[in-house]
Design an enzyme around this catalytic site. Structure first.
Site, mmCIF file in Angstrom:
data_model
loop_
_atom_site.group_PDB
_atom_site.id
_atom_site.type_symbol
_atom_site.label_atom_id
_atom_site.label_comp_id
_atom_site.label_asym_id
_atom_site.label_seq_id
_atom_site.Cartn_x
_atom_site.Cartn_y
_atom_site.Cartn_z
ATOM 1 N N GLU A 113 60.172 23.740 4.651
ATOM 2 C CA GLU A 113 59.492 22.447 4.847
ATOM 3 C C GLU A 113 60.533 21.362 5.085
ATOM 4 O OE1 GLU A 113 57.533 21.633 1.143
ATOM 5 O OE2 GLU A 113 56.494 23.557 1.137
ATOM 6 N N LYS A 115 62.533 18.057 4.401
ATOM 7 C CA LYS A 115 62.811 17.319 3.164
ATOM 8 C C LYS A 115 62.731 15.834 3.505
ATOM 9 C CE LYS A 115 66.067 17.145 -0.661
ATOM 10 N NZ LYS A 115 66.175 15.719 -0.769
ATOM 11 N N ARG A 136 59.294 9.323 -10.483
ATOM 12 C CA ARG A 136 59.919 10.444 -11.194
ATOM 13 C C ARG A 136 60.620 9.984 -12.465
ATOM 14 N NH1 ARG A 136 64.350 14.409 -8.547
ATOM 15 N NH2 ARG A 136 65.688 12.582 -8.646
ATOM 16 N N LYS A 313 70.824 20.479 3.293
ATOM 17 C CA LYS A 313 71.008 19.071 3.663
ATOM 18 C C LYS A 313 71.632 18.966 5.056
ATOM 19 C CE LYS A 313 70.615 15.819 0.736
ATOM 20 N NZ LYS A 313 71.210 15.473 -0.443
ATOM 21 N N CYS A 421 81.839 -19.172 25.190
ATOM 22 C CA CYS A 421 82.832 -19.719 26.107
ATOM 23 C C CYS A 421 82.038 -20.426 27.206
ATOM 24 C CB CYS A 421 83.660 -18.579 26.710
ATOM 25 S SG CYS A 421 84.626 -19.129 28.126
ATOM 26 N N CYS A 426 85.178 -18.399 33.770
ATOM 27 C CA CYS A 426 85.746 -17.355 32.883
ATOM 28 C C CYS A 426 85.637 -15.977 33.559
ATOM 29 C CB CYS A 426 85.004 -17.357 31.554
ATOM 30 S SG CYS A 426 85.482 -16.014 30.480
HETATM 31 S S1 IVH Z 1 59.942 20.581 -3.622
HETATM 32 C C1 IVH Z 1 61.876 20.409 -8.012
HETATM 33 N N1 IVH Z 1 59.675 19.839 -1.163
HETATM 34 O O1 IVH Z 1 63.515 16.026 -2.755
HETATM 35 C C2 IVH Z 1 60.915 19.746 -7.258
HETATM 36 N N2 IVH Z 1 60.814 18.346 -2.597
HETATM 37 O O2 IVH Z 1 66.187 16.234 -3.851
HETATM 38 C C3 IVH Z 1 60.434 20.535 -6.128
HETATM 39 N N3 IVH Z 1 61.529 16.270 -1.507
HETATM 40 O O3 IVH Z 1 62.625 15.495 -6.064
HETATM 41 C C4 IVH Z 1 60.364 19.683 -5.007
HETATM 42 N N4 IVH Z 1 60.718 16.709 0.472
HETATM 43 O O4 IVH Z 1 61.146 14.389 -4.298
HETATM 44 C C5 IVH Z 1 60.175 19.502 -2.354
HETATM 45 N N5 IVH Z 1 59.299 19.366 1.060
HETATM 46 C C6 IVH Z 1 59.799 19.001 -0.119
HETATM 47 C C7 IVH Z 1 60.454 17.777 -0.332
HETATM 48 C C8 IVH Z 1 60.962 17.488 -1.583
HETATM 49 C C9 IVH Z 1 61.355 15.826 -0.263
HETATM 50 C C10 IVH Z 1 62.217 15.529 -2.589
HETATM 51 C C11 IVH Z 1 61.555 15.646 -3.923
HETATM 52 C C12 IVH Z 1 62.630 16.136 -4.853
HETATM 53 C C13 IVH Z 1 63.869 15.797 -4.088
HETATM 54 C C14 IVH Z 1 65.035 16.655 -4.499
#
Ligand code: IVH
Length: 662
Positions: A113, A115, A136, A313, A421, A426
């Site tokens: 998925e 991020k 959180r 990442k 200027c 110029c």
């Molecule tokens: S799964 C442990 N899926 O990334 C929690 N997190 O760096 C399992 N995040 O705290 C999270 N997209 O807020 C998951 N497709 C995704 C995500 C995702 C963004 C965030 C999430 C988590 C953080 C960790």
């Protein structure tokens, strides 16, 4: 030695806690994500090698986060943890192999998925009704932002399903679209405020607002990605869970992939790396999860993160560098623009060493000077920008300019921000003026590039604008890289450009405040140059689209003797001075050049081409420097890579529709 390790560990702990506070609490990070991750990695490494120095209060043992005193606290039904990170496809594959080995199963399906780069939120539905929304916080306790969460338009207040689970604790990411982020920052700047450094900070700052009106106006959205406790419903897989959420009224991401092999994982990562810039929202990586929830449970959790998921990442889009020099360039209208030259750094895979500073107010605003350490970002797309100074080299302020760097005449300061200027002779302004005059949206002389202009200026063949139309075969054939064929083709292009309508000529003059649109309006109203030369300020203001500033500017321009000479000399060499006033086709795409790639969802290729043409755009089958937009569908191609290399604007179907809507 032990003593030194202890000192380094203490230093790293302090640094990490300091940067956690800036990131989670102040929404104002001072270092890039990559640099932060390196600090954590080093601390983890030292603690692993020297376990006697590991303490419970170490940031490696806790979820970074923060709860302010602004909101009430909410205890989460189960901890909201973080994710472990990898930074390469190899590392990610190794992680998958480790999972396969641990579970002794080579046929595990992984779900990948995006991020989302936003801020985590926890939503609790009791009996199908949204009862609590929380941040959180420190992972165990978050801030109660229920009312703010309820202002987010794609979050249902009631699950849209019969027999909802009695208790449903969902976790997702609150984010802001790239376009809304841009608009928000523009609005903040207009009101004289401090803009957000990136969409993540904007989402976090907008969610944690005491004034609900503010949250509600910010166009936040949410994607569900995981869950805490659920009573009254069971799921077999992460995919089933996500689809159930969709039925309940949540929005799902389009780019989810269930991968049955490690090759599929790697391939999908590749696809998403190329697609990243096309998504309407920021993502900072991908999350690879075991799809089967029973297997997830078997893998379990560490104190900080699940063992059933890993984040891949993307290469950092932020980096720090040292500012070597602030250079100044003189533009067409004499405005002097500062540019920052810094130690080369690689940002999102591209090496960069310069960024515009826009104007001198920006220099004051950033309090930036040579030698300072700066934080750079390539936000959303291509243009790098300086976010802030993270370490000052000295207390010195960038010295104010007194003279034009090109002609050394005295410069004037306007409205605190602009240095200009005002020497009409110029040479730097003249060069920029020529570049603008021949450009595609102005007189459109094909092949008349900067290198050619520089050569002709050097040979004194271009001293006034009208000289362009007096250039001869002999003038070109003597130049570098010019042979007969090229010479004839440039002479033809010069000849063709004489036929450009009056509106294009007006725009080519580069009159202050007069862009393409205004040029067209004015040319249509007056029809020919003679009428324009006779017009008064009042005549200009009679046009409803034209205000005082534009009218004054036009009047000032056409009142100058030098302009009358210029117009005469252009007219003498045969440049057209008339506008065809027949109602034109809808011209929103204004000769812009489009290339299409991939399969489109909403139109067939032929339909898309027809639409582009009917709005005045042009179609080409390959990407070149002349392309204005690459429209992408699914199936990514070489064209995308070429467009990225050439900094061509890449848009998807929705953005294309927005272009026409505007
Ligand atoms: S799964 C442990 N899926 O990334 C929690 N997190 O760096 C399992 N995040 O705290 C999270 N997209 O807020 C998951 N497709 C995704 C995500 C995702 C963004 C965030 C999430 C988590 C953080 C960790």
């Amino acid at each position: 030695m032990q003593q030194e390790i202890k000192i380094r560990i203490d230093y790293l702990k302090k640094e990490i806690i300091y940067h956690d506070n800036l990131y989670y609490n102040k929404n104002s990070p001072k270092i890039s994500d990559g640099e932060y991750d390196n600090l954590v990695k080093e601390l983890e490494f030292l603690e692993r090698k020297n376990p006697f120095f590991l303490s419970r209060n170490s940031p490696t043992q806790k979820v970074p986060g923060y709860t302010s005193k602004l909101f009430k606290y909410v205890k989460h039904s189960s901890p909201m943890l973080s994710l472990s990170n990898t930074y390469s496809q190899e590392e990610t594959v190794k992680w998958c192999e480790k999972v396969e080995k641990n579970l002794n199963d080579k046929s595990i399906k992984f779900i990948v998925e995006p991020k989302i780069d936003g801020v985590s939120a926890c939503l609790t539905y009791v009996g199908g009704i949204l009862t609590t929304g929380a941040t959180r916080g420190d992972g165990k306790v978050g801030e109660d932002v229920t009312l703010n969460i309820k202002t987010i338009k794609n979050i249902p207040h009631r699950l849209q399903i019969d027999n909802p689970p009695s208790f449903f604790d969902l976790r997702g990411e609150v984010y802001i679209d790239k376009l809304d982020f841009k608009k928000l920052n523009e609005k903040i700047l207009e009101l004289g405020g401090q803009k957000f450094a990136n969409p993540r900070n904007a989402a976090s700052g907008s969610l944690r607002q005491k004034k609900l009106q503010v949250t509600s106006e910010r166009n936040l959205r949410l994607f569900v990605h995981s869950f805490g406790k659920i009573y009254g419903r069971q799921f077999e897989t992460q995919f089933d869970f996500l689809h159930y959420c969709k039925k309940c009224g949540f929005q799902l991401q389009d780019d989810l992939k269930i991968c049955s092999s490690l090759k599929e994982v790697v391939d999908f990562i590749d696809v998403m790396i190329s697609k990243r810039n096309l998504l309407p929202y920021e993502i900072d990586g991908l999350v690879v999860k075991i799809n089967n929830l029973k297997l997830q449970k078997k893998m379990g959790w560490s104190s900080k993160s699940p063992r059933w998921a890993i984040a891949f990442k993307f290469p950092a889009k932020q980096a720090t560098s040292i500012l070597k020099k602030i250079c100044v360039q003189v533009g067409r209208t004499g405005v002097i623009t500062p540019t920052a030259i810094f130690e080369p750094v690689t940002l999102a895979g591209v090496k960069i060493s310069r960024a515009t500073l826009h104007n001198f107010k920006e220099i004051v605003h950033l309090n930036i000077n040579e030698g300072d350490t700066i934080l750079l970002e390539r936000a959303g797309d291509v243009i790098p920008k300086i976010i802030k100074v993270v370490k000052k080299a000295s207390i010195g302020v960038f010295a104010t300019l007194q003279n034009c760097p090109a002609c050394f005449s005295k410069i004037v300061k306007e409205k605190e921000v602009t240095y200009r200027c005002i020497n009409p002779e110029c040479p730097a302004q003249f060069r920029e003026h020529l570049i603008h005059f021949v450009s595609r949206n102005a007189m459109n002389i094909k092949g008349f590039g900067k290198a050619l202009i520089d050569q002709l200026i050097k040979r004194k063949k271009l001293q006034v604008l009208a000289d362009i139309y007096n250039l001869t075969f002999n003038d070109f054939i003597k130049l570098d890289l010019f042979k007969e064929k090229k010479t004839y083709s440039i002479l033809k292009a010069i000849g063709e450009s004489k036929k450009q309508p009056l509106s294009k000529l007006l725009f080519a003059f580069g009159i202050r405040h007069i862009g393409e649109k205004t040029s067209e309006i004015v040319a249509k109203k007056f029809g020919n140059m003679k009428a324009l030369l006779k017009a008064s300020v009042e005549d200009f203001t009679k046009i409803c689209e034209i205000g005082d500033v534009i009218a004054e500017s036009l009047n000032f321009f056409f009142g100058k003797e030098a302009v009358h000479h210029l117009i005469d000399s252009l007219s003498n060499v045969g440049v057209n001075m008339i506008e065809d006033r027949k109602e034109q086709l809808n011209n929103k795409l204004n000769n812009k050049v489009f290339v299409l790639t991939g399969q489109l969802k909403n139109f067939t290729r032929e339909e898309a081409k027809k639409i582009i043409r009917s709005f005045g755009g042009r179609i080409r089958s390959y990407v070149s420097t002349k392309t204005d937009y690459l429209i992408t569908g699914s199936n990514l191609s070489l064209k995308l890579e070429q467009a990225e290399k050439l900094n061509i604007k890449i848009i998807d179907e929705m953005e294309f529709i927005r272009l026409i809507e505007r």
